[in-house]
Design a protein around this motif. Structure first.
Motif, PDB file in Angstrom:
ATOM      1  N   ASP A 213       0.833  -1.207   0.000  1.00  0.00           N
ATOM      2  CA  ASP A 213       0.000   0.000   0.000  1.00  0.00           C
ATOM      3  C   ASP A 213       0.869   1.258   0.000  1.00  0.00           C
ATOM      4  O   ASP A 213       0.567   2.234  -0.701  1.00  0.00           O
ATOM      5  CB  ASP A 213      -0.919  -0.003   1.219  1.00  0.00           C
ATOM      6  N   VAL A 214       1.925   1.240   0.792  1.00  0.00           N
ATOM      7  CA  VAL A 214       2.829   2.393   0.839  1.00  0.00           C
ATOM      8  C   VAL A 214       3.489   2.613  -0.518  1.00  0.00           C
ATOM      9  O   VAL A 214       3.604   3.743  -1.008  1.00  0.00           O
ATOM     10  CB  VAL A 214       3.885   2.199   1.944  1.00  0.00           C
ATOM     11  N   ASN A 215       3.930   1.532  -1.138  1.00  0.00           N
ATOM     12  CA  ASN A 215       4.557   1.650  -2.452  1.00  0.00           C
ATOM     13  C   ASN A 215       3.581   2.191  -3.494  1.00  0.00           C
ATOM     14  O   ASN A 215       3.944   3.011  -4.348  1.00  0.00           O
ATOM     15  CB  ASN A 215       5.095   0.293  -2.906  1.00  0.00           C
ATOM     16  N   LYS A 216       2.328   1.730  -3.417  1.00  0.00           N
ATOM     17  CA  LYS A 216       1.320   2.225  -4.344  1.00  0.00           C
ATOM     18  C   LYS A 216       1.078   3.712  -4.139  1.00  0.00           C
ATOM     19  O   LYS A 216       0.952   4.480  -5.104  1.00  0.00           O
ATOM     20  CB  LYS A 216       0.024   1.434  -4.161  1.00  0.00           C
ATOM     21  N   ALA A 217       1.011   4.128  -2.859  1.00  0.00           N
ATOM     22  CA  ALA A 217       0.820   5.549  -2.576  1.00  0.00           C
ATOM     23  C   ALA A 217       2.010   6.368  -3.077  1.00  0.00           C
ATOM     24  O   ALA A 217       1.841   7.467  -3.625  1.00  0.00           O
ATOM     25  CB  ALA A 217       0.630   5.751  -1.077  1.00  0.00           C
ATOM     26  N   THR A 218       3.205   5.836  -2.918  1.00  0.00           N
ATOM     27  CA  THR A 218       4.396   6.537  -3.405  1.00  0.00           C
ATOM     28  C   THR A 218       4.369   6.663  -4.923  1.00  0.00           C
ATOM     29  O   THR A 218       4.707   7.718  -5.482  1.00  0.00           O
ATOM     30  CB  THR A 218       5.662   5.795  -2.957  1.00  0.00           C
ATOM     31  N   GLN A 219       3.970   5.611  -5.597  1.00  0.00           N
ATOM     32  CA  GLN A 219       3.877   5.655  -7.052  1.00  0.00           C
ATOM     33  C   GLN A 219       2.823   6.660  -7.504  1.00  0.00           C
ATOM     34  O   GLN A 219       3.031   7.405  -8.480  1.00  0.00           O
ATOM     35  CB  GLN A 219       3.558   4.270  -7.602  1.00  0.00           C
ATOM     36  N   ASP A 220       1.679   6.687  -6.798  1.00  0.00           N
ATOM     37  CA  ASP A 220       0.647   7.672  -7.135  1.00  0.00           C
ATOM     38  C   ASP A 220       1.169   9.092  -6.931  1.00  0.00           C
ATOM     39  O   ASP A 220       0.906   9.991  -7.749  1.00  0.00           O
ATOM     40  CB  ASP A 220      -0.597   7.445  -6.286  1.00  0.00           C
ATOM     41  N   MET A 221       1.894   9.308  -5.837  1.00  0.00           N
ATOM     42  CA  MET A 221       2.454  10.636  -5.572  1.00  0.00           C
ATOM     43  C   MET A 221       3.398  11.048  -6.690  1.00  0.00           C
ATOM     44  O   MET A 221       3.327  12.182  -7.200  1.00  0.00           O
ATOM     45  CB  MET A 221       3.185  10.621  -4.230  1.00  0.00           C
ATOM     46  N   ASN A 222       4.265  10.152  -7.082  1.00  0.00           N
ATOM     47  CA  ASN A 222       5.214  10.472  -8.163  1.00  0.00           C
ATOM     48  C   ASN A 222       4.475  10.732  -9.477  1.00  0.00           C
ATOM     49  O   ASN A 222       4.875  11.608 -10.266  1.00  0.00           O
ATOM     50  CB  ASN A 222       6.204   9.330  -8.344  1.00  0.00           C
ATOM     51  N   ARG A 223       3.386   9.971  -9.700  1.00  0.00           N
ATOM     52  CA  ARG A 223       2.611  10.188 -10.922  1.00  0.00           C
ATOM     53  C   ARG A 223       1.975  11.572 -10.918  1.00  0.00           C
ATOM     54  O   ARG A 223       1.992  12.292 -11.933  1.00  0.00           O
ATOM     55  CB  ARG A 223       1.551   9.104 -11.065  1.00  0.00           C
ATOM     56  N   PHE A 224       1.385  11.963  -9.777  1.00  0.00           N
ATOM     57  CA  PHE A 224       0.767  13.287  -9.685  1.00  0.00           C
ATOM     58  C   PHE A 224       1.813  14.395  -9.864  1.00  0.00           C
ATOM     59  O   PHE A 224       1.554  15.420 -10.506  1.00  0.00           O
ATOM     60  CB  PHE A 224       0.056  13.448  -8.355  1.00  0.00           C
ATOM     61  N   ILE A 225       2.983  14.189  -9.289  1.00  0.00           N
ATOM     62  CA  ILE A 225       4.052  15.185  -9.436  1.00  0.00           C
ATOM     63  C   ILE A 225       4.446  15.318 -10.906  1.00  0.00           C
ATOM     64  O   ILE A 225       4.616  16.422 -11.426  1.00  0.00           O
ATOM     65  CB  ILE A 225       5.259  14.798  -8.565  1.00  0.00           C
ATOM     66  N   ASN A 226       4.582  14.192 -11.573  1.00  0.00           N
ATOM     67  CA  ASN A 226       4.956  14.224 -12.991  1.00  0.00           C
ATOM     68  C   ASN A 226       3.866  14.873 -13.842  1.00  0.00           C
ATOM     69  O   ASN A 226       4.168  15.628 -14.781  1.00  0.00           O
ATOM     70  CB  ASN A 226       5.231  12.810 -13.491  1.00  0.00           C
ATOM     71  N   GLU A 227       2.594  14.590 -13.517  1.00  0.00           N
ATOM     72  CA  GLU A 227       1.511  15.225 -14.251  1.00  0.00           C
ATOM     73  C   GLU A 227       1.508  16.731 -14.023  1.00  0.00           C
ATOM     74  O   GLU A 227       1.265  17.517 -14.948  1.00  0.00           O
ATOM     75  CB  GLU A 227       0.175  14.615 -13.831  1.00  0.00           C
ATOM     76  N   GLY A 228       1.766  17.141 -12.770  1.00  0.00           N
ATOM     77  CA  GLY A 228       1.845  18.571 -12.484  1.00  0.00           C
ATOM     78  C   GLY A 228       2.984  19.251 -13.227  1.00  0.00           C
ATOM     79  O   GLY A 228       2.825  20.346 -13.772  1.00  0.00           O
ATOM     80  N   LYS A 229       4.135  18.581 -13.271  1.00  0.00           N
ATOM     81  CA  LYS A 229       5.270  19.141 -14.012  1.00  0.00           C
ATOM     82  C   LYS A 229       4.954  19.237 -15.501  1.00  0.00           C
ATOM     83  O   LYS A 229       5.337  20.204 -16.165  1.00  0.00           O
ATOM     84  CB  LYS A 229       6.507  18.286 -13.786  1.00  0.00           C
ATOM     85  N   GLU A 230       4.244  18.230 -16.013  1.00  0.00           N
ATOM     86  CA  GLU A 230       3.882  18.249 -17.427  1.00  0.00           C
ATOM     87  C   GLU A 230       2.951  19.417 -17.737  1.00  0.00           C
ATOM     88  O   GLU A 230       3.124  20.119 -18.738  1.00  0.00           O
ATOM     89  CB  GLU A 230       3.223  16.927 -17.798  1.00  0.00           C
ATOM     90  N   ALA A 231       1.943  19.615 -16.853  1.00  0.00           N
ATOM     91  CA  ALA A 231       1.032  20.744 -17.055  1.00  0.00           C
ATOM     92  C   ALA A 231       1.774  22.076 -16.922  1.00  0.00           C
ATOM     93  O   ALA A 231       1.532  23.025 -17.685  1.00  0.00           O
ATOM     94  CB  ALA A 231      -0.120  20.671 -16.049  1.00  0.00           C
ATOM     95  N   TYR A 232       2.675  22.135 -15.970  1.00  0.00           N
ATOM     96  CA  TYR A 232       3.477  23.357 -15.785  1.00  0.00           C
ATOM     97  C   TYR A 232       4.289  23.655 -17.033  1.00  0.00           C
ATOM     98  O   TYR A 232       4.331  24.789 -17.524  1.00  0.00           O
ATOM     99  CB  TYR A 232       4.377  23.164 -14.568  1.00  0.00           C
ATOM    100  N   ASN A 233       4.943  22.629 -17.555  1.00  0.00           N
ATOM    101  CA  ASN A 233       5.774  22.812 -18.746  1.00  0.00           C
ATOM    102  C   ASN A 233       4.950  23.162 -19.979  1.00  0.00           C
ATOM    103  O   ASN A 233       5.467  23.769 -20.920  1.00  0.00           O
ATOM    104  CB  ASN A 233       6.592  21.550 -19.016  1.00  0.00           C
ATOM    105  N   ALA A 234       3.664  22.770 -19.983  1.00  0.00           N
ATOM    106  CA  ALA A 234       2.813  23.091 -21.122  1.00  0.00           C
ATOM    107  C   ALA A 234       2.299  24.525 -21.059  1.00  0.00           C
ATOM    108  O   ALA A 234       2.129  25.184 -22.096  1.00  0.00           O
ATOM    109  CB  ALA A 234       1.641  22.108 -21.188  1.00  0.00           C
TER     110      ALA A 234
END
Length: 321
Positions: A213-234
């Motif tokens: 569960d912790v690993n899944k939450a960490t992966q979700d966090m990293n995914r959200f961060i990457n999506e935010g960076k992508e939107a920022y860069n766009a």
């Protein structure tokens, strides 16, 4: 009487002790001749000892040595990559390799945040000094395993469990490679570790679900961060481009207004200089230029009737109301 007869018959049969001795000597020479030569494979080196003392190291090919055990050769596979496995074992079973888990013996470790983790890893090494490999350390394989376990234990013990299971895997492998080579060089083992690979890194079975569960939450966090960076860069480059465009437009407008103002000032100063020299002429010239600008333009000002019937377009001054 019978014995003497047999001896006489043997002598008559041509038995010669000297010939028998010559055959023995010839056999010894043949055996010695064969033992003088040895072949070293392409993937090996041979270490030669004379009366048990190191003599030389030779490469691949056909070589000569002293016979009858005076020189002895020991072949060492210097070009073969050898592997040691920790925490598991792969054995051949028929045509397939069978994976045997050995967790609980040498792979259970304590992390820096006082959690228990089971680590499986392999090391791959090559023999680089045959002399040191043969004579430097007595129990070579056990020494390799002991030092490898010690290094991995040290590196895992300096890190939190989530770092060991995730972000620090590559760092552990790199540092372990350097540390192991340093230890083996100091011991004179004659090997060079070329790879350290972490395999399965899992928490104890009792808390496996929680860690997943912790690993899944960490992966979700990293995914959200990457999506935010992508939107920022766009969006940010687009907004920055629009801001630069508006800034350039404003700078162009400011430059235009400043230049117009400077032109008006220059024109006023020129008229003023003319006025100071001849005020009356200058006034008349300005008056005439102004009237020409008013009445000479195709678009008449609103204060003057185009037909010159009215001064103001409010009331007709003619006879008709």
């Amino acid at each position: 009487m019978a014995v003497e007869e047999k001896i006489q018959r043997a002598k008559k049969g041509g038995f010669k002790p000297g010939l028998f001795l010559a055959l023995i000597v010839l056999a010894i020479v043949a055996i010695g001749g064969f033992s003088c030569f040895y072949i070293v494979d392409e993937t090996e080196n041979a270490v030669i000892t004379r009366f048990g003392k190191y003599q030389e190291t030779v490469g691949a090919g056909l070589h000569f040595k002293l016979p009858f055990g005076i020189d002895k050769s020991y072949t060492v596979p210097v070009k073969v990559v050898q592997t040691e496995q920790f925490g598991f074992k792969t054995v051949k079973s028929g045509r397939n390799n069978e994976y045997i888990n050995n967790i609980g013996t040498e792979s259970t470790m304590l992390t820096g945040d006082l959690n228990i983790v089971d680590v499986e890893w392999i090391i791959q090494y090559r023999i680089v000094d045959p002399k040191q490999w043969l004579f430097g350390v007595y129990e070579k394989e056990q020494t390799i395993r002991d030092i490898s376990r010690s290094v991995i234990n040290e590196l895992v013990g300096d890190r939190a469990i989530l770092a060991v299971m995730g972000s620090e895997r590559t760092s552990i492998e790199t540092l372990a490679l350097d540390k192991m080579n340093s230890y083996f060089e100091n011991l004179g083992l004659g090997i060079s570790v070329i790879a350290v690979k972490l395999q399965n890194i899992v928490p104890p079975s009792g808390v496996q679900d929680a860690f997943e569960d912790v690993n899944k939450a960490t992966q979700d966090m990293n995914r959200f961060i990457n999506e935010g960076k992508e939107a920022y860069n766009a969006e940010i480059p687009k907004a920055q481009g629009e801001a630069d465009r508006l800034l350039q437009v404003a700078q162009g407008y400011a430059a235009e207004r400043v230049n117009m103002a400077k032109g008006d000032v220059a024109r006023f100063n020129a008229v003023y200089e003319e006025y100071k020299r001849s005020p009356k002429v200058t006034k008349e010239r300005i008056y005439l230029e102004t009237m020409d600008e008013i009445f000479g333009s195709e678009k008449k000002p609103e204060l003057i009737d185009g037909e010159l019937d009215n001064v103001l377009p409010v009331k007709t001054l003619g006879g008709n109301n």
